[in-house]
Design a protein around this motif. Structure first.
Motif, PDB file in Angstrom:
ATOM      1  N   TYR A 102      83.060  46.518  17.202  1.00 14.11           N
ATOM      2  CA  TYR A 102      81.687  47.027  17.111  1.00 14.11           C
ATOM      3  C   TYR A 102      81.530  48.461  17.638  1.00 14.11           C
ATOM      4  O   TYR A 102      80.481  49.041  17.561  1.00 14.11           O
ATOM      5  N   GLY A 103      82.568  48.992  18.255  1.00 11.02           N
ATOM      6  CA  GLY A 103      82.539  50.400  18.672  1.00 11.02           C
ATOM      7  C   GLY A 103      81.999  50.624  20.075  1.00 11.02           C
ATOM      8  O   GLY A 103      81.433  49.714  20.695  1.00 11.02           O
ATOM      9  N   TYR A 104      82.229  51.834  20.586  1.00 12.51           N
ATOM     10  CA  TYR A 104      81.703  52.209  21.899  1.00 12.51           C
ATOM     11  C   TYR A 104      81.339  53.678  21.895  1.00 12.51           C
ATOM     12  O   TYR A 104      81.734  54.423  20.986  1.00 12.51           O
ATOM     13  N   SER A 105      80.577  54.097  22.893  1.00 11.08           N
ATOM     14  CA  SER A 105      80.198  55.514  22.975  1.00 11.08           C
ATOM     15  C   SER A 105      80.073  55.936  24.433  1.00 11.08           C
ATOM     16  O   SER A 105      79.861  55.097  25.314  1.00 11.08           O
ATOM     17  N   ILE A 106      80.228  57.241  24.659  1.00  9.07           N
ATOM     18  CA  ILE A 106      80.032  57.806  25.998  1.00  9.07           C
ATOM     19  C   ILE A 106      78.943  58.864  25.856  1.00  9.07           C
ATOM     20  O   ILE A 106      79.142  59.860  25.149  1.00  9.07           O
ATOM     21  N   THR A 107      77.802  58.614  26.450  1.00  4.95           N
ATOM     22  CA  THR A 107      76.636  59.478  26.215  1.00  4.95           C
ATOM     23  C   THR A 107      75.868  59.703  27.522  1.00  4.95           C
ATOM     24  O   THR A 107      76.084  58.985  28.496  1.00  4.95           O
ATOM     25  N   PRO A 108      74.941  60.658  27.516  1.00  4.03           N
ATOM     26  CA  PRO A 108      74.061  60.775  28.683  1.00  4.03           C
ATOM     27  C   PRO A 108      73.191  59.530  28.794  1.00  4.03           C
ATOM     28  O   PRO A 108      72.854  58.915  27.772  1.00  4.03           O
ATOM     29  N   GLY A 109      72.852  59.150  29.982  1.00  2.00           N
ATOM     30  CA  GLY A 109      71.978  57.999  30.205  1.00  2.00           C
ATOM     31  C   GLY A 109      71.398  58.088  31.603  1.00  2.00           C
ATOM     32  O   GLY A 109      71.378  59.164  32.209  1.00  2.00           O
ATOM     33  N   GLY A 110      70.980  56.961  32.117  1.00  2.00           N
ATOM     34  CA  GLY A 110      70.274  56.933  33.402  1.00  2.00           C
ATOM     35  C   GLY A 110      68.794  56.826  33.078  1.00  2.00           C
ATOM     36  O   GLY A 110      68.304  57.545  32.197  1.00  2.00           O
ATOM     37  N   LYS A 111      68.119  55.959  33.801  1.00  3.23           N
ATOM     38  CA  LYS A 111      66.701  55.735  33.497  1.00  3.23           C
ATOM     39  C   LYS A 111      65.913  57.040  33.567  1.00  3.23           C
ATOM     40  O   LYS A 111      65.029  57.304  32.767  1.00  3.23           O
ATOM     41  N   GLY A 112      66.263  57.870  34.573  1.00  2.00           N
ATOM     42  CA  GLY A 112      65.526  59.126  34.742  1.00  2.00           C
ATOM     43  C   GLY A 112      65.757  60.080  33.595  1.00  2.00           C
ATOM     44  O   GLY A 112      64.799  60.635  33.032  1.00  2.00           O
ATOM     45  N   ALA A 113      67.024  60.281  33.231  1.00  2.70           N
ATOM     46  CA  ALA A 113      67.328  61.227  32.151  1.00  2.70           C
ATOM     47  C   ALA A 113      66.700  60.761  30.839  1.00  2.70           C
ATOM     48  O   ALA A 113      66.160  61.573  30.073  1.00  2.70           O
ATOM     49  N   ASN A 114      66.771  59.451  30.572  1.00  4.05           N
ATOM     50  CA  ASN A 114      66.184  58.935  29.328  1.00  4.05           C
ATOM     51  C   ASN A 114      64.678  59.198  29.300  1.00  4.05           C
ATOM     52  O   ASN A 114      64.124  59.626  28.283  1.00  4.05           O
ATOM     53  N   ALA A 115      64.018  58.943  30.436  1.00  2.00           N
ATOM     54  CA  ALA A 115      62.565  59.152  30.489  1.00  2.00           C
ATOM     55  C   ALA A 115      62.232  60.641  30.369  1.00  2.00           C
ATOM     56  O   ALA A 115      61.305  61.023  29.653  1.00  2.00           O
ATOM     57  N   ALA A 116      63.021  61.472  31.060  1.00  2.00           N
ATOM     58  CA  ALA A 116      62.745  62.919  31.019  1.00  2.00           C
ATOM     59  C   ALA A 116      62.906  63.459  29.589  1.00  2.00           C
ATOM     60  O   ALA A 116      62.113  64.296  29.129  1.00  2.00           O
ATOM     61  N   PHE A 117      63.898  62.975  28.871  1.00  2.00           N
ATOM     62  CA  PHE A 117      64.088  63.417  27.484  1.00  2.00           C
ATOM     63  C   PHE A 117      62.926  62.926  26.615  1.00  2.00           C
ATOM     64  O   PHE A 117      62.400  63.656  25.769  1.00  2.00           O
ATOM     65  N   ALA A 118      62.523  61.675  26.842  1.00  2.00           N
ATOM     66  CA  ALA A 118      61.408  61.137  26.050  1.00  2.00           C
ATOM     67  C   ALA A 118      60.134  61.949  26.295  1.00  2.00           C
ATOM     68  O   ALA A 118      59.403  62.263  25.347  1.00  2.00           O
ATOM     69  N   VAL A 119      59.879  62.331  27.549  1.00  2.00           N
ATOM     70  CA  VAL A 119      58.685  63.147  27.843  1.00  2.00           C
ATOM     71  C   VAL A 119      58.728  64.419  27.004  1.00  2.00           C
ATOM     72  O   VAL A 119      57.753  64.809  26.359  1.00  2.00           O
ATOM     73  N   SER A 120      59.895  65.050  26.973  1.00  2.00           N
ATOM     74  CA  SER A 120      60.038  66.300  26.234  1.00  2.00           C
ATOM     75  C   SER A 120      59.852  66.068  24.728  1.00  2.00           C
ATOM     76  O   SER A 120      59.133  66.800  24.052  1.00  2.00           O
ATOM     77  N   ARG A 121      60.470  65.018  24.192  1.00  2.00           N
ATOM     78  CA  ARG A 121      60.375  64.745  22.749  1.00  2.00           C
ATOM     79  C   ARG A 121      58.949  64.372  22.325  1.00  2.00           C
ATOM     80  O   ARG A 121      58.548  64.593  21.193  1.00  2.00           O
ATOM     81  N   LEU A 122      58.205  63.807  23.262  1.00  2.00           N
ATOM     82  CA  LEU A 122      56.856  63.340  22.914  1.00  2.00           C
ATOM     83  C   LEU A 122      55.794  64.414  23.138  1.00  2.00           C
ATOM     84  O   LEU A 122      54.606  64.171  22.963  1.00  2.00           O
ATOM     85  N   GLY A 123      56.238  65.593  23.575  1.00  2.00           N
ATOM     86  CA  GLY A 123      55.295  66.712  23.658  1.00  2.00           C
ATOM     87  C   GLY A 123      54.854  67.088  25.055  1.00  2.00           C
ATOM     88  O   GLY A 123      53.973  67.942  25.211  1.00  2.00           O
ATOM     89  N   GLY A 124      55.422  66.472  26.077  1.00  2.00           N
ATOM     90  CA  GLY A 124      55.092  66.875  27.450  1.00  2.00           C
ATOM     91  C   GLY A 124      56.031  67.976  27.909  1.00  2.00           C
ATOM     92  O   GLY A 124      57.057  68.236  27.279  1.00  2.00           O
ATOM     93  N   GLU A 125      55.636  68.642  28.993  1.00  2.00           N
ATOM     94  CA  GLU A 125      56.558  69.603  29.601  1.00  2.00           C
ATOM     95  C   GLU A 125      57.353  68.813  30.629  1.00  2.00           C
ATOM     96  O   GLU A 125      56.782  68.342  31.617  1.00  2.00           O
ATOM     97  N   SER A 126      58.625  68.639  30.375  1.00  2.00           N
ATOM     98  CA  SER A 126      59.417  67.708  31.176  1.00  2.00           C
ATOM     99  C   SER A 126      60.239  68.422  32.239  1.00  2.00           C
ATOM    100  O   SER A 126      61.085  69.265  31.930  1.00  2.00           O
ATOM    101  N   VAL A 127      59.985  68.063  33.491  1.00  2.00           N
ATOM    102  CA  VAL A 127      60.767  68.599  34.607  1.00  2.00           C
ATOM    103  C   VAL A 127      61.546  67.420  35.193  1.00  2.00           C
ATOM    104  O   VAL A 127      60.969  66.362  35.450  1.00  2.00           O
ATOM    105  N   PHE A 128      62.845  67.608  35.375  1.00  2.00           N
ATOM    106  CA  PHE A 128      63.676  66.501  35.839  1.00  2.00           C
ATOM    107  C   PHE A 128      64.332  66.871  37.166  1.00  2.00           C
ATOM    108  O   PHE A 128      64.938  67.940  37.296  1.00  2.00           O
TER     109      PHE A 128
END
Ligand code: RIB
Length: 318
Positions: A37-63
């Protein structure tokens, strides 16, 4: 609360490297499972995921986070910046390694995660107090960093009237939740609600009971339970409601909660309307589970608009 078209949201939380392994099912003790089924190595962490989502959804994201003394740190910094995140308050610890998460995802999208905090352990109040200088419109806190840092950062936010949005995961029964409050929003998922209250929020009655139990542990303006395929439960101390889930084909539930919290924060600060923010976040969570991975599976504002239009949902966009 003042609304703002592009709110500044500070996320004080974790940054990890996710080693995600996909498999038909979790092997039992002593079993070796050969998975194609495959594997991947990517950025993660609850904080990083949330900070990226804030940015993608139109907020000014500071992490604000702590990385380790390794090659991952440079790569992550570059990716955060490319993702539109303000990374000025991310520092590196000279002795620790960057946090790592082992994410096991089964065929139906359900995950099991083990984290190795590494440098996340070293994020201190000095770091977070410095980050608060960005004058955020809200602070997102999650529980993936040290207890003292979370509590002291919440204290700073309260003293400076910055609304606090708490994503209650990962939950630990011993965490003194009362030392965080009063907060604007407290949002656990189903399992976290159970860990904090001993009540499984499976129907309207048990959700209400769980929220009332939570209200004895932490004072919040809104309690918002993320119930996955059962939708969202909302309670403001008087009024309660359930927001129905969207039917989607889930392939990976990782980071759905992080995207949900980020969407809730952005839309709440943008509209001042908590019910609308719950509906918006409900869509963000639904889209996230249809994509594989963590950091990269969070939706952008246009994805949410499209989803709502395609399904003729009552949430309207300007
Ligand atoms: O919420 C998902 C995240 O939890 C993953 O990205 C993993 O790093 C863990 O922190």
């Amino acid at each position: 609360m003042l609304t703002k078209k592009r709110p500044v949201i500070l996320t004080v939380s974790s940054a990890n490297i996710d080693l995600t392994a996909n498999m038909p099912y979790i092997p039992s003790a002593g079993q070796t499972l050969k998975s194609n089924y495959g594997y991947s190595i990517t950025p993660g962490g609850k904080g990083a995921n949330a900070a990226f989502a804030v940015s993608r959804l139109g907020g000014e994201s500071v992490f604000c986070a702590k990385l380790g003394n390794d090659d991952y740190a440079d790569k992550l910094m570059e990716m955060y910046r490319k993702a539109g995140i303000n990374a000025d308050y991310i520092t590196e610890d000279p002795e620790e390694r960057t946090g790592l998460a082992l994410v096991m995802v089964e065929r139906d999208g359900v995950n099991r995660i083990v984290t190795y905090p590494g440098a996340n352990r070293r994020l201190s109040y000095d770091d977070t107090a410095y980050a608060m200088e960005c004058c955020p419109d809200a602070l997102i806190l999650q529980m993936e960093i040290e207890e003292d840092t979370i509590i002291d950062t919440a204290g700073y936010a309260r003293r400076t009237d910055v609304p606090i949005i708490v994503d209650a995961g990962p939950a630990s029964k011993d965490f003194p939740l009362n030392s965080l409050g009063p907060v604007e929003i407290f949002s656990p998922n189903e399992e976290e609600t159970y860990i904090y209250t001993g009540i499984r929020p499976t129907g309207k009655d048990s959700c209400l009971k769980a929220c009332m139990a939570l209200s004895k542990l932490i004072k919040a303006k809104y309690y918002i339970l993320k119930l996955g395929e059962r939708g969202v439960f909302f309670y403001d101390g008087l009024y309660h409601d359930i927001i129905t889930p969207h039917k989607v084909k889930a392939v990976d539930t990782t980071s759905a909660g992080d995207a949900f919290t980020a969407a809730l924060a952005v839309e709440y600060l943008r509209s001042g309307d908590i019910k609308r923010a719950c509906e918006y976040a409900n869509i963000a969570g639904a889209i996230t589970v249809t994509r594989t991975g963590s950091f990269n599976s969070v939706p952008c504002h246009d994805d949410i608009r499209e989803f709502a239009e395609q399904r003729d949902l009552k949430i309207k966009f300007d």
